[in-house]
Scaffold this motif. Sequence first.
Motif, PDB file in Angstrom:
ATOM      1  N   ASP A   1       2.043   2.024  -3.508  1.00  0.00           N
ATOM      2  CA  ASP A   1       0.943   2.486  -4.209  1.00  0.00           C
ATOM      3  C   ASP A   1       0.823   4.130  -3.879  1.00  0.00           C
ATOM      4  OD1 ASP A   1      -1.067   1.465  -6.206  1.00  0.00           O
ATOM      5  OD2 ASP A   1      -2.325   2.532  -4.770  1.00  0.00           O
ATOM      6  N   ALA A   2       0.785   4.308  -2.534  1.00  0.00           N
ATOM      7  CA  ALA A   2       0.621   5.710  -2.101  1.00  0.00           C
ATOM      8  C   ALA A   2       1.832   6.654  -2.645  1.00  0.00           C
ATOM      9  CB  ALA A   2       0.612   5.846  -0.727  1.00  0.00           C
TER      10      ALA A   2
ATOM     11  N   LEU B   1       3.533   6.166  -5.330  1.00  0.00           N
ATOM     12  CA  LEU B   1       3.560   6.245  -6.794  1.00  0.00           C
ATOM     13  C   LEU B   1       2.461   7.328  -6.929  1.00  0.00           C
ATOM     14  CD1 LEU B   1       4.673   4.819  -9.295  1.00  0.00           C
ATOM     15  CD2 LEU B   1       2.468   3.212  -9.151  1.00  0.00           C
TER      16      LEU B   1
ATOM     17  N   ALA C   1       0.804  -1.254  -0.069  1.00  0.00           N
ATOM     18  CA  ALA C   1       0.024   0.177  -0.022  1.00  0.00           C
ATOM     19  C   ALA C   1       0.957   1.282  -0.071  1.00  0.00           C
ATOM     20  CB  ALA C   1      -0.827  -0.117   1.181  1.00  0.00           C
ATOM     21  N   CYS C   2       2.155   1.223   0.680  1.00  0.00           N
ATOM     22  CA  CYS C   2       2.968   2.480   0.577  1.00  0.00           C
ATOM     23  C   CYS C   2       3.499   2.840  -0.454  1.00  0.00           C
ATOM     24  CB  CYS C   2       4.151   2.377   1.721  1.00  0.00           C
ATOM     25  SG  CYS C   2       4.809   3.677   2.031  1.00  0.00           S
TER      26      CYS C   2
END
Lengths: 134, 134, 134, 134
Positions: B41-42, B44, B38-39
């Motif tokens: 993706d965040a 990015l 998730a990090c």
Amino acid sequence: METLKRIFRDHPAPASDAGDEAYELVRATAECAAACTACADACLAEAAVLQLRDCIRSCLDCADLCAVTGRLLARPGEQDADTLRAQLSACETACRACATLCAHHDGMAHCIACAEACRRCADACRGMREAIVS
Amino acid sequence: METLKRIFRDHPAPASDAGDEAYELVRATAECAAACTACADACLAEAAVLQLRDCIRSCLDCADLCAVTGRLLARPGEQDADTLRAQLSACETACRACATLCAHHDGMAHCIACAEACRRCADACRGMREAIVS
Amino acid sequence: METLKRIFRDHPAPASDAGDEAYELVRATAECAAACTACADACLAEAAVLQLRDCIRSCLDCADLCAVTGRLLARPGEQDADTLRAQLSACETACRACATLCAHHDGMAHCIACAEACRRCADACRGMREAIVS
Amino acid sequence: METLKRIFRDHPAPASDAGDEAYELVRATAECAAACTACADACLAEAAVLQLRDCIRSCLDCADLCAVTGRLLARPGEQDADTLRAQLSACETACRACATLCAHHDGMAHCIACAEACRRCADACRGMREAIVS
């Protein structure tokens, strides 16, 4: 895996060690992961499954570690050298353990084939690990 | 992960070290793998993605190694101690590297949260590694 | 998985459906993946392994699909809705098949626990799939 | 992947559809997973990373789904036909979406190569899905 070779060649900022050796290692891990997955499935279908339980377990672990090691190598940008070295060491250890167990079942062609894939992958991991400089 | 605890308890031939510590480590790797995924993706999606590239790469590697380490631990039967120790070492190394990179971005709450998950997982890997006897 | 919740909340550009439901689904897939991995290992160690072969195979497939579905959901940015829906459908199908097989072995507590995790994950997949708008 | 072919041939109870087509699909998924992983890493290292964010995300999802689909196919024993069909459908969907996004970046050789791998894998998934009988 010709497309992978082309992508490696076109990477804008490859690590110094992201050349043919990394490419060959991705291939070796992919082959070993598939061989171990298929060998576990074949062992599970054998009448003698009771005698093959440690082989199945070892194949499952080895398939998992080969798959993840191939993923790290398939990212040709700058890597954390310590992580890569440690993962190559873990993968080599799993491959050698699995090769030894599979080689015991020399009456089964799938175990013999799997042991060969494991040995090749273990050697490729060691070669790559020794080639990582910093 | 209450069902996992019940399965561990009901396993017919658990390894000596397949107790609460293994269970907690599976939880820690699952949390860290999800946090790193998730990090990345965040990061990015941040306007400052150019400054976050090494963090993304590190999160992707760490997520992969945590996921696979959790899988090995989720098999509570007899394991190859050398493989398990080596994999725990690789996972700890990746977690510490990722925690360091994420902690640099202390203006971003997702990086701070991710660094915490990485540190907890690294500590759990080390604890487990030191507890493996033979 | 409190860190994951914090990262979801801090994501700069989350998809419209990246809220509590996605978070709960990541948890359900992580629990089911771990349960299936551990149940396959427990079945393999049972004296009655010959009767548990289809359960082992089903658990291995289900663990793989749950793990990968959780990964997709742990990326809260804009997703390809068609891919996500198709993957949620595949994961639900695997979970229902595995729950049915595990529930047959009601003399084994690990199979009962695994079936529960599979049913919860299947329901969570269906709920999420129906909630995806476009 | 010659060892995989030998293991498939020596499997004691292969599914009716575990022949050359399954073997070729395992190869296609392995190539596509590696290509997508490497393409995401290359995109991340490009100066134009801001314009490549959707491509990176799509490559990460596609790599994950290809890897897991290859695993299912690498277990040549009897499978749950519904699960396999659904997973092949999800993998094909991800591959087509990723091919479309990568093909937009026709100034980058790594994206062009990745799009080719995605298209081949999508076609192989569809062919296999249509060949599953029951």
